[in-house]
Motif scaffolding. Structure first.
Motif, short mmCIF file in Angstrom:
data_model
loop_
_atom_site.label_atom_id
_atom_site.label_comp_id
_atom_site.label_asym_id
_atom_site.label_seq_id
_atom_site.Cartn_x
_atom_site.Cartn_y
_atom_site.Cartn_z
N VAL A 157 86.57 -108.44 -59.69
CA VAL A 157 86.59 -109.90 -59.51
C VAL A 157 87.90 -110.46 -60.06
O VAL A 157 88.34 -110.08 -61.14
CB VAL A 157 85.39 -110.55 -60.22
CG1 VAL A 157 85.51 -112.07 -60.19
CG2 VAL A 157 84.08 -110.12 -59.58
N PHE A 158 88.49 -111.41 -59.30
CA PHE A 158 89.69 -112.11 -59.72
C PHE A 158 89.33 -113.59 -59.92
O PHE A 158 88.99 -114.28 -58.96
CB PHE A 158 90.79 -111.99 -58.67
CG PHE A 158 91.10 -110.58 -58.26
CD1 PHE A 158 91.76 -109.72 -59.12
CD2 PHE A 158 90.70 -110.10 -57.02
CE1 PHE A 158 92.04 -108.40 -58.75
CE2 PHE A 158 90.98 -108.80 -56.63
CZ PHE A 158 91.64 -107.94 -57.50
N PRO A 159 89.42 -114.10 -61.15
CA PRO A 159 89.09 -115.51 -61.39
C PRO A 159 90.04 -116.46 -60.67
O PRO A 159 91.22 -116.15 -60.45
CB PRO A 159 89.21 -115.65 -62.92
CG PRO A 159 89.02 -114.26 -63.44
CD PRO A 159 89.66 -113.37 -62.41
N LYS A 160 89.54 -117.61 -60.35
CA LYS A 160 90.28 -118.64 -59.62
C LYS A 160 91.58 -119.01 -60.32
O LYS A 160 91.61 -119.26 -61.53
CB LYS A 160 89.40 -119.88 -59.48
CG LYS A 160 90.05 -121.06 -58.78
CD LYS A 160 89.06 -122.21 -58.69
CE LYS A 160 89.64 -123.44 -58.02
NZ LYS A 160 88.64 -124.53 -57.94
N GLY A 161 92.66 -119.02 -59.56
CA GLY A 161 93.93 -119.53 -60.05
C GLY A 161 94.74 -118.58 -60.91
O GLY A 161 95.86 -118.93 -61.30
N LEU A 162 94.25 -117.36 -61.18
CA LEU A 162 95.00 -116.43 -62.03
C LEU A 162 95.80 -115.44 -61.18
O LEU A 162 95.40 -115.08 -60.08
CB LEU A 162 94.05 -115.66 -62.94
CG LEU A 162 93.29 -116.48 -63.98
CD1 LEU A 162 92.48 -115.57 -64.91
CD2 LEU A 162 94.22 -117.38 -64.79
#
Length: 229
Positions: A157-162
């Motif tokens: 998972v890649f968090p939003k905006g990173l």
């Protein structure tokens, strides 16, 4: 508590509840300049809604993600998008997806999605994937890297905006699918945005900011930068 006090208390709770629930929706484009024009077209999430009477099942269907992408990019990846432009039925649903094909040692370069989190699942190959945290409160601390080597069936998972990335570690092609929490998540490729903007960023600023000499900045700004493709 008297009935008057109870009524006042309930009224205050109602106001607090309204304020906490009232917020602007996430933007679905980089900017939206206001125009005072009553003849301007009305958009919903960047698109005009189709007349429901003309909607068909085809508006909610997309074919082709089973086919390998034609990798011609110099970074060694091909990304097939299923955003709202490719699948009109996604409009207002807040989801989208992509297929990513990686040549051996191909990369999906460091980038951000300003409007979406992302979940990636590897189908074939060995993929190194990760993201970097935002700046810590203490400016002397380092941004932290979260990365793993993924195999078929693994999810990341890649968090939003990173800032995040993927890289094919193997000697054969790799394939992954990703879902994103926006119909139009946007993408900012870090290298292209910084060194390939139009017009170019002031070189002295980049020399100072990245602690590079002028020749290095000039060379980077002369390269044919591409986005994630």
């Amino acid at each position: 508590m008297s009935s008057i006090q109870l009524t006042l208390f309930m009224a205050i709770l109602s106001v607090i509840s309204f304020v906490t629930d009232a917020y602007d929706p996430d933007p679905l484009q980089d900017f939206c300049v206001a125009v005072n024009d009553t003849d301007a077209a009305v958009f919903v999430n960047g698109h005009i809604c189709k007349d429901p009477k003309t909607v068909t099942a085809d508006d909610f269907s997309y074919s082709g993600l089973n086919k390998p992408g034609n990798i011609t990019s110099p970074v060694g990846t091909k990304i097939n998008l299923v955003f709202v432009d490719e699948l009109p039925g996604l409009n207002t649903l807040g989801i989208s997806m992509v297929r990513i094909d990686y040549a051996p040692h191909g990369s999906n370069p460091p980038h951000v999605h300003p409007r979406a989190s992302e979940i990636l699942v590897v189908l074939e190959g060995t993929v190194y994937a990760g993201f970097i945290s935002s700046n810590p409160a203490n400016p002397n601390d380092e941004n932290k890297l979260y990365a793993k080597i993924l195999h078929p069936g693994d999810v990341f998972v890649f968090p939003k905006g990173l800032i995040h990335f993927q890289y094919n570690l193997g000697e054969t092609n790799a394939v992954a699918y990703a879902s994103l929490s926006s119909q139009n998540p946007g993408v900012v490729t870090i290298g292209k945005a910084i060194f390939g903007s139009d017009p170019l960023v002031l070189p002295d600023l980049l020399t100072n900011s990245f602690q590079l000499d002028g020749k290095a900045v000039s060379r980077l700004q002369s390269l044919p930068w591409i986005g994630n493709a």
